[in-house]
Design an enzyme around this catalytic site. Structure first.
Site, PDB file in Angstrom:
ATOM      1  N   LYS A  51       0.837  -1.210   0.000  1.00 30.95           N
ATOM      2  CA  LYS A  51       0.000   0.000   0.000  1.00 30.95           C
ATOM      3  C   LYS A  51       0.870   1.258   0.000  1.00 30.95           C
ATOM      4  O   LYS A  51       0.611   2.204  -0.751  1.00 30.95           O
ATOM      5  CB  LYS A  51      -0.952  -0.020   1.207  1.00 30.95           C
ATOM      6  CG  LYS A  51      -2.045  -1.080   1.065  1.00 30.95           C
ATOM      7  CD  LYS A  51      -2.858  -1.332   2.331  1.00 30.95           C
ATOM      8  CE  LYS A  51      -3.803  -2.517   2.088  1.00 30.95           C
ATOM      9  NZ  LYS A  51      -4.647  -2.851   3.247  1.00 30.95           N
ATOM     10  N   GLN A  95      -5.054  -1.543   9.401  1.00 30.53           N
ATOM     11  CA  GLN A  95      -4.842  -2.855   8.778  1.00 30.53           C
ATOM     12  C   GLN A  95      -5.406  -3.963   9.661  1.00 30.53           C
ATOM     13  O   GLN A  95      -5.118  -4.028  10.855  1.00 30.53           O
ATOM     14  CB  GLN A  95      -3.343  -3.064   8.520  1.00 30.53           C
ATOM     15  CG  GLN A  95      -3.005  -4.336   7.768  1.00 30.53           C
ATOM     16  CD  GLN A  95      -3.536  -4.366   6.336  1.00 30.53           C
ATOM     17  OE1 GLN A  95      -3.650  -3.336   5.679  1.00 30.53           O
ATOM     18  NE2 GLN A  95      -3.878  -5.534   5.854  1.00 30.53           N
ATOM     19  N   ASP A 118     -11.435   2.570   3.712  1.00 39.48           N
ATOM     20  CA  ASP A 118     -11.644   1.121   3.647  1.00 39.48           C
ATOM     21  C   ASP A 118     -13.127   0.784   3.463  1.00 39.48           C
ATOM     22  O   ASP A 118     -13.479  -0.357   3.175  1.00 39.48           O
ATOM     23  CB  ASP A 118     -11.163   0.477   4.954  1.00 39.48           C
ATOM     24  CG  ASP A 118     -10.036  -0.510   4.740  1.00 39.48           C
ATOM     25  OD1 ASP A 118      -9.778  -0.871   3.585  1.00 39.48           O
ATOM     26  OD2 ASP A 118      -9.435  -0.916   5.736  1.00 39.48           O
TER      27      ASP A 118
HETATM   28  N1  GUN Z   1      -6.657  -6.985   5.654  1.00 39.88           N
HETATM   29  C1  GUN Z   1      -6.817  -7.683   4.510  1.00 39.88           C
HETATM   30  N2  GUN Z   1      -7.443  -6.929   3.586  1.00 39.88           N
HETATM   31  C2  GUN Z   1      -7.674  -5.723   4.159  1.00 39.88           C
HETATM   32  C3  GUN Z   1      -8.283  -4.514   3.701  1.00 39.88           C
HETATM   33  O1  GUN Z   1      -8.762  -4.380   2.581  1.00 39.88           O
HETATM   34  N3  GUN Z   1      -8.317  -3.504   4.617  1.00 39.88           N
HETATM   35  C4  GUN Z   1      -7.819  -3.623   5.862  1.00 39.88           C
HETATM   36  N4  GUN Z   1      -7.904  -2.568   6.668  1.00 39.88           N
HETATM   37  N5  GUN Z   1      -7.251  -4.710   6.316  1.00 39.88           N
HETATM   38  C5  GUN Z   1      -7.181  -5.767   5.458  1.00 39.88           C
END
Ligand code: GUN
Length: 292
Positions: A51, A95, A118
């Site tokens: 990211k 996350q 998100d």
């Molecule tokens: N963990 C796995 N995929 C995601 C996601 O799209 N967002 C977040 N915040 N955590 C994740």
């Protein structure tokens, strides 16, 4: 068979995002994403690295917070509140998963609705369910973008989703049923009986169960479009890292039957990251009082 390349779709999106970031900069706004990572889960660390790298490529500024495994719920909530109030921060991502002693749901729901890149807060989910989404969760948004890019038939077709998570299965099932996509949707999950009977009817099959190679050849109809959301680490002592990545779909068995299929890695994964950038640009525009 069309192998739907997330990297290819992401690249074309990133070009547009770079332009949008440039336009925001021209107005004196520096699009900024805050990323909270708690503890030392290797998969989470790897997702966060991806990211941050993508953000840098498209020109989005990031603030990366690594909180120790021992962080308390109160400390985590305080950090989210601080970022909510920081006018330089447009998007906040926590996350997941969080360590077991923390209440992830409470932390996520604390994120300011206009910074919820998100798309997991009640406000974002509610708008999505009402057919007026603001921030679509990144993986469902990425899936839709790929279906659009490859012009795959969805309207009037039968879509079957396996997995009812808030992050993928539930929102993609709602979105596909709405007016933009017009699919007839079946949402299957771990308690579904006669699963293969449903999946065999699918013109579009979305596998989001988190079980390696769960979808086998006999579960798929000839000519189906199959979207594999799984990113599973399967122990493999023969590999340099000691594991191999595989999806929720058995690709060798399923590929010969498909009209189109997403590979793992290189399918949905890169799109998820790019859609996070898309949501961050959208958040910055909203906070600037611009149309999303
Ligand atoms: N963990 C796995 N995929 C995601 C996601 O799209 N967002 C977040 N915040 N955590 C994740």
């Amino acid at each position: 068979m069309i192998l739907m390349s997330g990297a290819e779709v992401a690249e074309s999106l990133e070009r547009r995002l770079k332009d949008e970031v440039g336009a925001l900069r021209g107005r004196g706004c520096e699009p900024t994403l805050a990323v909270l990572l708690v503890g030392d889960n290797p998969a989470s660390q790897s997702y966060v690295r991806a990211k941050l790298k993508t953000a840098e490529r498209v020109g989005i500024h990031t603030r990366h917070f690594e909180l120790p495994q021992s962080v308390t719920q109160a400390e985590l909530l305080e950090r989210v509140r601080e970022l909510n109030g920081d006018r330089q921060v447009h998007g906040i991502l926590c996350q997941l998963p969080l360590p077991a002693h923390l209440n992830a749901e409470e932390a996520v729901q604390q994120i300011a609705p206009l910074k919820d890149v998100d798309g997991l807060t009640a406000a974002s989910m509610g708008l999505l369910a009402l057919g007026a989404p603001r921030f679509i969760p990144c993986t469902p948004a990425g899936i839709l973008e790929m279906l659009r890019f490859y012009r795959l038939p969805v309207a009037g077709k039968t879509a079957v989703v396996i997995g009812r998570s808030n992050i993928v299965g539930r929102p993609i099932s709602i979105l596909l049923s709405q007016r933009d996509w017009n699919a007839t949707v079946m949402l299957c999950h771990s308690k579904s009986q006669h699963l293969a009977e449903w999946t065999r009817r699918a013109d579009l099959l979305v596998a989001a169960v988190g079980i390696p190679e769960f979808v086998t050849g006999d579960m798929v109809r000839e000519g189906a479009v199959v979207v594999d959301v799984g990113i599973n680490r399967v122990p493999d002592p023969g590999r340099p890292k000691g594991y191999r990545l595989c999806g929720d779909v058995n690709h060798d068995q399923v590929a010969p039957k498909c009209l189109a299929l997403t590979p793992v890695p290189g399918g949905v994964g890169p799109m998820t990251v790019t859609m996070l950038m898309d949501n961050t640009v959208k958040a910055a525009r909203l906070q600037q009082g611009l149309a999303p």
